[in-house]
Motif scaffolding. Sequence first.
Motif, PDB file in Angstrom:
ATOM      1  N   LEU A 369     -12.254  87.796  84.388  1.00  0.00           N
ATOM      2  CA  LEU A 369     -11.013  88.528  84.127  1.00  0.00           C
ATOM      3  C   LEU A 369     -10.459  88.125  82.775  1.00  0.00           C
ATOM      4  N   GLN A 370      -9.912  89.104  82.061  1.00  0.00           N
ATOM      5  CA  GLN A 370      -9.140  88.793  80.858  1.00  0.00           C
ATOM      6  C   GLN A 370      -7.786  89.485  80.933  1.00  0.00           C
ATOM      7  N   VAL A 389      -6.116  88.770  73.134  1.00  0.00           N
ATOM      8  CA  VAL A 389      -6.545  88.075  74.351  1.00  0.00           C
ATOM      9  C   VAL A 389      -5.563  86.936  74.667  1.00  0.00           C
ATOM     10  N   HIS A 390      -4.999  86.982  75.871  1.00  0.00           N
ATOM     11  CA  HIS A 390      -4.022  85.981  76.293  1.00  0.00           C
ATOM     12  C   HIS A 390      -4.646  84.911  77.175  1.00  0.00           C
ATOM     13  N   ALA A 391      -5.492  85.329  78.120  1.00  0.00           N
ATOM     14  CA  ALA A 391      -6.129  84.387  79.044  1.00  0.00           C
ATOM     15  C   ALA A 391      -7.446  84.966  79.515  1.00  0.00           C
ATOM     16  N   VAL A 392      -8.408  84.079  79.794  1.00  0.00           N
ATOM     17  CA  VAL A 392      -9.743  84.500  80.238  1.00  0.00           C
ATOM     18  C   VAL A 392     -10.201  83.588  81.364  1.00  0.00           C
ATOM     19  N   TRP A 393     -10.691  84.190  82.450  1.00  0.00           N
ATOM     20  CA  TRP A 393     -11.353  83.456  83.514  1.00  0.00           C
ATOM     21  C   TRP A 393     -12.804  83.896  83.581  1.00  0.00           C
ATOM     22  N   ARG A 394     -13.713  82.938  83.634  1.00  0.00           N
ATOM     23  CA  ARG A 394     -15.145  83.214  83.782  1.00  0.00           C
ATOM     24  C   ARG A 394     -15.633  82.552  85.057  1.00  0.00           C
ATOM     25  N   ALA A 395     -16.144  83.382  85.988  1.00  0.00           N
ATOM     26  CA  ALA A 395     -16.603  82.872  87.280  1.00  0.00           C
ATOM     27  C   ALA A 395     -15.520  82.028  87.936  1.00  0.00           C
ATOM     28  N   GLY A 396     -14.270  82.480  87.819  1.00  0.00           N
ATOM     29  CA  GLY A 396     -13.153  81.832  88.463  1.00  0.00           C
ATOM     30  C   GLY A 396     -12.545  80.664  87.732  1.00  0.00           C
ATOM     31  N   THR A 397     -13.156  80.231  86.626  1.00  0.00           N
ATOM     32  CA  THR A 397     -12.643  79.100  85.848  1.00  0.00           C
ATOM     33  C   THR A 397     -11.999  79.602  84.566  1.00  0.00           C
ATOM     34  N   ARG A 398     -10.801  79.141  84.304  1.00  0.00           N
ATOM     35  CA  ARG A 398     -10.136  79.577  83.079  1.00  0.00           C
ATOM     36  C   ARG A 398     -10.794  78.952  81.867  1.00  0.00           C
ATOM     37  N   VAL A 399     -11.210  79.786  80.913  1.00  0.00           N
ATOM     38  CA  VAL A 399     -11.867  79.314  79.702  1.00  0.00           C
ATOM     39  C   VAL A 399     -11.025  79.572  78.466  1.00  0.00           C
ATOM     40  N   ARG A 400      -9.887  80.208  78.630  1.00  0.00           N
ATOM     41  CA  ARG A 400      -8.927  80.369  77.530  1.00  0.00           C
ATOM     42  C   ARG A 400      -7.521  80.508  78.103  1.00  0.00           C
TER      43      ARG A 400
END
Length: 400
Positions: A369-370, A389-400
């Motif tokens: 999700l972004q 881009v404010h926030a990014v989740w990859r496979a449920g983990t926030r990466v940004r």
Amino acid sequence: MSLLVANIGELMTQDADAAVLRDAALVLEGERISWIGPAARAPAADDRYDAGGRAGLPGWVDSHTHLVFAGDRTAEFEARMAGEAYAAGGIATTVAATRAAGDYDLTRLLLARVAEAAAGGTTYLETKTGYGLDVAQEARSARIAAGVVDEVTFLGAHLVPAGVDAEAYTDLVCGPMLDAVRPYARWADVFCETGAFTPEQSRRVLAACAAAGLGLRVHGNQLGPGAGVALAVEVGAASVDHVNHLSDADVDALASTWAGPDDDGMPGTVATCLPACDLSTRQPFAPARRLLDAGARIALASNCNPGTSYTSSMAFCVATGVLQMGLTVHEAVRAATYGGALALRRHTGVDADGLRAVGSLAVGHRADLQLLDAPSAAHLAYRPGMPLVHAVWRAGTRVR
């Protein structure tokens, strides 16, 4: 642990219904999405994140990159901007620099590029070999890539090295090189283009790789009309990439691969458009509008590489798709998310290797999700080039 992402102003799901939800929320549970719907009906979760009315969309799926490389080709870029034509042979410069780099440096460079992509919202990423062009170097590139990215593509058939017989090199790609790379790669690709590999050589490479169990992709129809699209359709490739110069027959052939009941049941050959590369090489844009109108499926990808598209910004590709290629915002975002997943056959279900679907937001899919610092995805094209881009989740983990 579960996380409720609440108060999403616009949620562009890119799911099977391509739904756009208002005042939405979703729950990330581990690596998967466990709930999605109206914010007012959101269930309880272990933690809560307030999206503040921002737009949400799937993480970008970048289905075409060349990230395992060393060196710099700024001089080539400047010459091209001054009017020199692009030719396939510039790859040799990167091959020399990549061969000279050690494993540590190649890994470090790759990790930095993947981190840059993630900061821009990319949560699923393919990359290719192709800057080694001998058995040991191609195997090394594949091994390094396999430890960092989601999908690895064998592109030993990128260019025939200088001073090497083309037929002998094709034999090498189809034999010892394929054997060495096979443990690390899921896909194989070939540059079927004037100055690279002929249709006959390309067919040999694809046949050998298919026999070894690799999925197929094709670089085709970039520098002029050619056989790349026809070959990709003939062998059932998952994608044909670049597609700048298409005849009516090419467009019809790509559309015909989607004559089945739906994308899930009978996926055909995706036409992957690379707009950042088109700008850098001053080629005509791939005819994305024409392809969609004919019934074909498209993806947008960055083609991040040192010579012709040194960017991993999928937002830039989306903006270009809207502003220059005749796509709507929704079509461009879908091509950069679900389209990329379709080109990588990661668009649905849980595959035999256990990987969840990416490129869309639906219950059971991977939690990629972004959130944008904007109320809608339209701002990607409305405010091109802005860091949204404010926030990014990859496979449920926030990466940004």
